[in-house]
Scaffold this active site. Structure first.
Site, PDB file in Angstrom:
ATOM      1  N   CYS A 121     -16.946 -66.666   4.421  1.00 60.41           N
ATOM      2  CA  CYS A 121     -16.509 -67.298   5.668  1.00 60.41           C
ATOM      3  C   CYS A 121     -17.518 -68.372   6.080  1.00 60.41           C
ATOM      4  O   CYS A 121     -17.148 -69.489   6.439  1.00 60.41           O
ATOM      5  CB  CYS A 121     -16.359 -66.224   6.760  1.00 60.41           C
ATOM      6  SG  CYS A 121     -15.763 -66.871   8.335  1.00 60.41           S
ATOM      7  N   CYS A 203     -21.373 -68.270  15.814  1.00 62.79           N
ATOM      8  CA  CYS A 203     -19.934 -68.132  16.059  1.00 62.79           C
ATOM      9  C   CYS A 203     -19.671 -66.902  16.934  1.00 62.79           C
ATOM     10  O   CYS A 203     -20.395 -65.902  16.851  1.00 62.79           O
ATOM     11  CB  CYS A 203     -19.208 -67.953  14.737  1.00 62.79           C
ATOM     12  SG  CYS A 203     -19.379 -69.342  13.613  1.00 62.79           S
ATOM     13  N   CYS A 231     -26.917 -67.533   7.308  1.00 61.97           N
ATOM     14  CA  CYS A 231     -25.568 -67.972   6.943  1.00 61.97           C
ATOM     15  C   CYS A 231     -25.592 -68.856   5.701  1.00 61.97           C
ATOM     16  O   CYS A 231     -24.565 -69.254   5.203  1.00 61.97           O
ATOM     17  CB  CYS A 231     -24.936 -68.724   8.099  1.00 61.97           C
ATOM     18  SG  CYS A 231     -25.892 -70.129   8.628  1.00 61.97           S
TER      19      CYS A 231
END
Ligand code: SF4
Length: 243
Positions: A121, A203, A231
Protein backbone atom coordinates in the site's frame (compact mmCIF):
# COMPACT_ATOMS: atom_id res chain seq x y z
CA UNK A 1 -2.84 21.85 26.50
CA UNK A 2 -1.44 22.82 23.08
CA UNK A 3 1.60 21.13 21.56
CA UNK A 4 3.42 24.48 21.79
CA UNK A 5 2.78 24.76 25.54
CA UNK A 6 3.71 21.11 26.05
CA UNK A 7 6.88 20.89 23.99
CA UNK A 8 8.48 24.28 23.23
CA UNK A 9 11.80 23.98 25.12
CA UNK A 10 14.86 25.10 23.12
CA UNK A 11 18.27 23.47 23.52
CA UNK A 12 21.12 25.64 24.79
CA UNK A 13 22.57 25.72 21.26
CA UNK A 14 19.24 26.32 19.51
CA UNK A 15 20.44 29.53 17.84
CA UNK A 16 23.48 27.79 16.40
CA UNK A 17 21.33 24.96 15.03
CA UNK A 18 18.91 27.44 13.51
CA UNK A 19 21.69 29.43 11.84
CA UNK A 20 23.20 26.23 10.46
CA UNK A 21 19.87 25.01 9.09
CA UNK A 22 19.16 28.31 7.37
CA UNK A 23 22.66 28.30 5.88
CA UNK A 24 22.26 24.71 4.62
CA UNK A 25 18.96 25.55 2.90
CA UNK A 26 20.35 28.68 1.28
CA UNK A 27 23.52 26.95 0.08
CA UNK A 28 21.62 23.92 -1.22
CA UNK A 29 19.24 26.12 -3.21
CA UNK A 30 22.17 28.01 -4.71
CA UNK A 31 23.94 24.80 -5.65
CA UNK A 32 21.01 22.78 -7.04
CA UNK A 33 18.73 25.51 -8.40
CA UNK A 34 15.50 24.07 -9.79
CA UNK A 35 16.76 20.54 -9.15
CA UNK A 36 16.12 20.53 -5.41
CA UNK A 37 12.83 20.10 -3.56
CA UNK A 38 11.63 20.06 0.02
CA UNK A 39 9.54 16.89 0.34
CA UNK A 40 7.21 17.82 3.16
CA UNK A 41 5.00 15.45 5.14
CA UNK A 42 3.34 18.57 6.58
CA UNK A 43 4.47 17.46 10.05
CA UNK A 44 5.91 19.88 12.62
CA UNK A 45 9.51 19.44 11.47
CA UNK A 46 8.65 20.01 7.85
CA UNK A 47 6.69 23.11 8.80
CA UNK A 48 9.87 24.53 10.35
CA UNK A 49 11.69 23.98 7.06
CA UNK A 50 8.87 25.44 4.96
CA UNK A 51 8.77 28.48 7.24
CA UNK A 52 12.53 28.97 6.85
CA UNK A 53 12.22 28.69 3.06
CA UNK A 54 9.51 31.36 3.08
CA UNK A 55 11.14 33.60 5.71
CA UNK A 56 14.57 33.57 4.07
CA UNK A 57 13.14 33.73 0.55
CA UNK A 58 15.01 30.55 -0.33
CA UNK A 59 14.27 29.76 -3.99
CA UNK A 60 13.30 26.15 -3.45
CA UNK A 61 10.35 24.09 -4.67
CA UNK A 62 8.15 22.37 -2.08
CA UNK A 63 6.24 19.18 -2.73
CA UNK A 64 4.08 16.81 -0.74
CA UNK A 65 2.17 13.56 -1.19
CA UNK A 66 -1.59 13.30 -0.93
CA UNK A 67 -2.03 9.57 -0.50
CA UNK A 68 -5.82 9.88 -0.74
CA UNK A 69 -6.28 8.79 2.88
CA UNK A 70 -5.00 11.80 4.81
CA UNK A 71 -6.78 13.32 7.81
CA UNK A 72 -9.01 16.31 7.09
CA UNK A 73 -6.76 18.32 9.44
CA UNK A 74 -3.75 17.58 7.23
CA UNK A 75 -5.58 18.64 4.09
CA UNK A 76 -6.72 21.81 5.86
CA UNK A 77 -3.10 22.59 6.75
CA UNK A 78 -2.10 22.31 3.12
CA UNK A 79 -4.62 25.01 2.23
CA UNK A 80 -3.48 27.16 5.17
CA UNK A 81 0.20 26.93 4.17
CA UNK A 82 -0.52 28.15 0.66
CA UNK A 83 -2.60 31.06 1.96
CA UNK A 84 -0.23 31.94 4.84
CA UNK A 85 2.98 32.00 2.82
CA UNK A 86 1.68 32.53 -0.70
CA UNK A 87 3.71 29.47 -1.68
CA UNK A 88 2.66 26.93 -4.26
CA UNK A 89 3.06 23.39 -2.99
CA UNK A 90 3.30 20.67 -5.60
CA UNK A 91 0.88 17.94 -4.52
CA UNK A 92 1.65 14.47 -5.84
CA UNK A 93 -1.08 11.86 -5.88
CA UNK A 94 -0.89 8.12 -6.43
CA UNK A 95 -1.92 6.76 -9.81
CA UNK A 96 -5.66 6.29 -9.58
CA UNK A 97 -5.70 3.03 -11.53
CA UNK A 98 -3.03 1.50 -9.27
CA UNK A 99 -4.98 2.45 -6.13
CA UNK A 100 -8.25 1.05 -7.52
CA UNK A 101 -6.53 -2.21 -8.45
CA UNK A 102 -4.85 -2.52 -5.05
CA UNK A 103 -8.04 -1.85 -3.11
CA UNK A 104 -10.15 -4.11 -5.35
CA UNK A 105 -7.69 -6.94 -4.88
CA UNK A 106 -6.85 -6.45 -1.20
CA UNK A 107 -9.59 -4.35 0.39
CA UNK A 108 -9.57 -1.00 2.19
CA UNK A 109 -8.02 -2.53 5.33
CA UNK A 110 -5.22 -4.45 3.64
CA UNK A 111 -2.54 -2.66 5.67
CA UNK A 112 -3.67 -4.44 8.83
CA UNK A 113 -3.51 -7.90 7.28
CA UNK A 114 0.23 -8.32 6.77
CA UNK A 115 3.48 -6.40 6.57
CA UNK A 116 3.71 -7.24 2.88
CA UNK A 117 0.32 -5.72 2.12
CA UNK A 118 1.05 -2.67 4.26
CA UNK A 119 4.30 -2.09 2.39
CA UNK A 120 2.54 -2.69 -0.91
CA UNK A 121 0.00 0.00 0.00
CA UNK A 122 2.85 2.39 0.89
CA UNK A 123 4.50 1.56 -2.42
CA UNK A 124 1.38 2.52 -4.39
CA UNK A 125 0.27 5.53 -2.36
CA UNK A 126 3.66 6.97 -1.28
CA UNK A 127 6.75 5.58 -2.98
CA UNK A 128 5.56 5.86 -6.56
CA UNK A 129 4.36 9.51 -6.19
CA UNK A 130 7.58 10.36 -4.33
CA UNK A 131 9.58 8.87 -7.19
CA UNK A 132 7.80 11.24 -9.57
CA UNK A 133 8.31 14.21 -7.21
CA UNK A 134 12.04 13.51 -7.12
CA UNK A 135 12.38 12.72 -10.81
CA UNK A 136 15.14 14.88 -12.32
CA UNK A 137 16.05 16.28 -8.87
CA UNK A 138 19.65 16.13 -7.72
CA UNK A 139 18.84 16.82 -4.06
CA UNK A 140 15.95 16.79 -1.63
CA UNK A 141 15.27 18.11 1.86
CA UNK A 142 13.58 16.13 4.63
CA UNK A 143 12.60 16.85 8.22
CA UNK A 144 14.08 13.65 9.66
CA UNK A 145 15.47 13.91 13.19
CA UNK A 146 17.61 11.44 15.12
CA UNK A 147 15.38 11.68 18.15
CA UNK A 148 12.29 10.43 16.27
CA UNK A 149 13.01 6.72 16.72
CA UNK A 150 15.78 4.19 17.30
CA UNK A 151 15.63 3.49 13.59
CA UNK A 152 16.49 7.13 12.88
CA UNK A 153 19.10 7.53 15.63
CA UNK A 154 21.96 7.73 13.13
CA UNK A 155 20.33 10.05 10.58
CA UNK A 156 23.16 12.17 9.11
CA UNK A 157 22.83 15.84 8.20
CA UNK A 158 23.39 14.83 4.59
CA UNK A 159 23.78 11.59 2.70
CA UNK A 160 24.37 10.51 -0.86
CA UNK A 161 21.76 7.99 -1.94
CA UNK A 162 22.61 4.96 -4.07
CA UNK A 163 21.08 6.72 -7.10
CA UNK A 164 23.48 9.67 -6.60
CA UNK A 165 20.85 12.07 -5.30
CA UNK A 166 21.77 14.13 -2.24
CA UNK A 167 19.42 13.86 0.71
CA UNK A 168 19.69 16.69 3.23
CA UNK A 169 18.28 16.30 6.73
CA UNK A 170 19.06 19.73 8.19
CA UNK A 171 17.03 19.11 11.36
CA UNK A 172 18.81 15.83 12.15
CA UNK A 173 20.17 17.16 15.44
CA UNK A 174 17.15 19.26 16.44
CA UNK A 175 15.19 18.16 19.48
CA UNK A 176 11.39 18.04 19.64
CA UNK A 177 11.68 21.01 22.00
CA UNK A 178 13.67 22.95 19.38
CA UNK A 179 11.03 22.26 16.73
CA UNK A 180 8.20 23.54 18.90
CA UNK A 181 10.22 26.49 20.15
CA UNK A 182 10.74 27.56 16.54
CA UNK A 183 7.04 27.09 15.79
CA UNK A 184 6.09 29.12 18.89
CA UNK A 185 8.36 32.12 18.29
CA UNK A 186 7.55 32.31 14.59
CA UNK A 187 3.84 31.56 14.81
CA UNK A 188 4.18 28.76 12.28
CA UNK A 189 0.94 27.10 11.13
CA UNK A 190 0.80 23.44 12.13
CA UNK A 191 -1.46 20.40 11.92
CA UNK A 192 -4.28 20.61 14.51
CA UNK A 193 -3.70 16.91 15.26
CA UNK A 194 -0.47 17.83 17.04
CA UNK A 195 -2.67 19.38 19.74
CA UNK A 196 -4.45 16.02 20.09
CA UNK A 197 -1.35 13.97 20.97
CA UNK A 198 -0.38 13.02 17.43
CA UNK A 199 3.38 13.80 17.37
CA UNK A 200 3.93 11.93 14.10
CA UNK A 201 1.22 12.12 11.44
CA UNK A 202 0.79 9.96 8.38
CA UNK A 203 -2.21 8.46 6.63
CA UNK A 204 -5.41 8.28 8.69
CA UNK A 205 -5.70 4.46 8.77
CA UNK A 206 -2.11 4.14 10.02
CA UNK A 207 -1.85 6.93 12.60
CA UNK A 208 -3.29 7.22 16.09
CA UNK A 209 -2.76 9.47 19.09
CA UNK A 210 -0.17 8.34 21.63
CA UNK A 211 -0.63 7.96 25.37
CA UNK A 212 1.52 9.57 28.05
CA UNK A 213 4.93 7.90 28.13
CA UNK A 214 4.64 6.24 24.73
CA UNK A 215 7.39 6.64 22.14
CA UNK A 216 7.27 9.41 19.57
CA UNK A 217 6.31 7.05 16.73
CA UNK A 218 4.15 4.69 18.78
CA UNK A 219 1.10 5.99 16.94
CA UNK A 220 2.41 4.93 13.51
CA UNK A 221 1.68 1.35 12.34
CA UNK A 222 1.15 0.50 16.00
CA UNK A 223 0.25 -3.12 15.23
CA UNK A 224 3.72 -3.79 13.78
CA UNK A 225 7.04 -4.46 15.48
CA UNK A 226 9.36 -1.49 15.99
CA UNK A 227 11.89 -2.42 13.30
CA UNK A 228 9.37 -2.45 10.41
CA UNK A 229 7.95 0.98 11.11
CA UNK A 230 9.03 2.85 8.02
CA UNK A 231 7.04 3.34 4.84
CA UNK A 232 10.10 3.06 2.60
CA UNK A 233 10.46 6.78 1.94
CA UNK A 234 13.42 6.94 4.29
CA UNK A 235 14.73 3.39 4.35
CA UNK A 236 18.19 3.11 2.93
CA UNK A 237 18.78 0.90 -0.07
CA UNK A 238 21.46 -0.86 1.95
CA UNK A 239 18.72 -2.07 4.27
CA UNK A 240 16.97 -3.80 1.41
CA UNK A 241 14.04 -1.51 0.69
CA UNK A 242 14.05 1.00 -2.10
CA UNK A 243 13.99 4.54 -0.72
S1 SF4 B 1 0.70 4.69 5.65
FE1 SF4 B 1 -1.01 3.20 5.61
S2 SF4 B 1 -2.61 4.05 4.29
FE2 SF4 B 1 -0.71 5.24 3.99
S3 SF4 B 1 0.22 4.34 2.21
FE3 SF4 B 1 1.14 3.29 3.97
S4 SF4 B 1 -0.19 1.52 4.43
FE4 SF4 B 1 -1.28 2.83 2.98
Amino acid sequence: MSAVALHARPSDNFQAKLAHTAAVLTAAAAEHGSRIVQATSLGAEDMVITDLIARWHVPMAIGTLNTGVLHSQTLALLTRIQAHYGLQIRVMQPQREAVVQFVTRNGERAMYQSLELRQACCAVRKLEPLRRLLESKTAWITGLRREQSDHRAAVPLSEQEANGRLKLNPLADWTWGDVWHYIAINDVPYNALHDQFFPSIGCAPCTRAIALGEDFRAGRWWWESENTKECGLHVRAAEGVAA
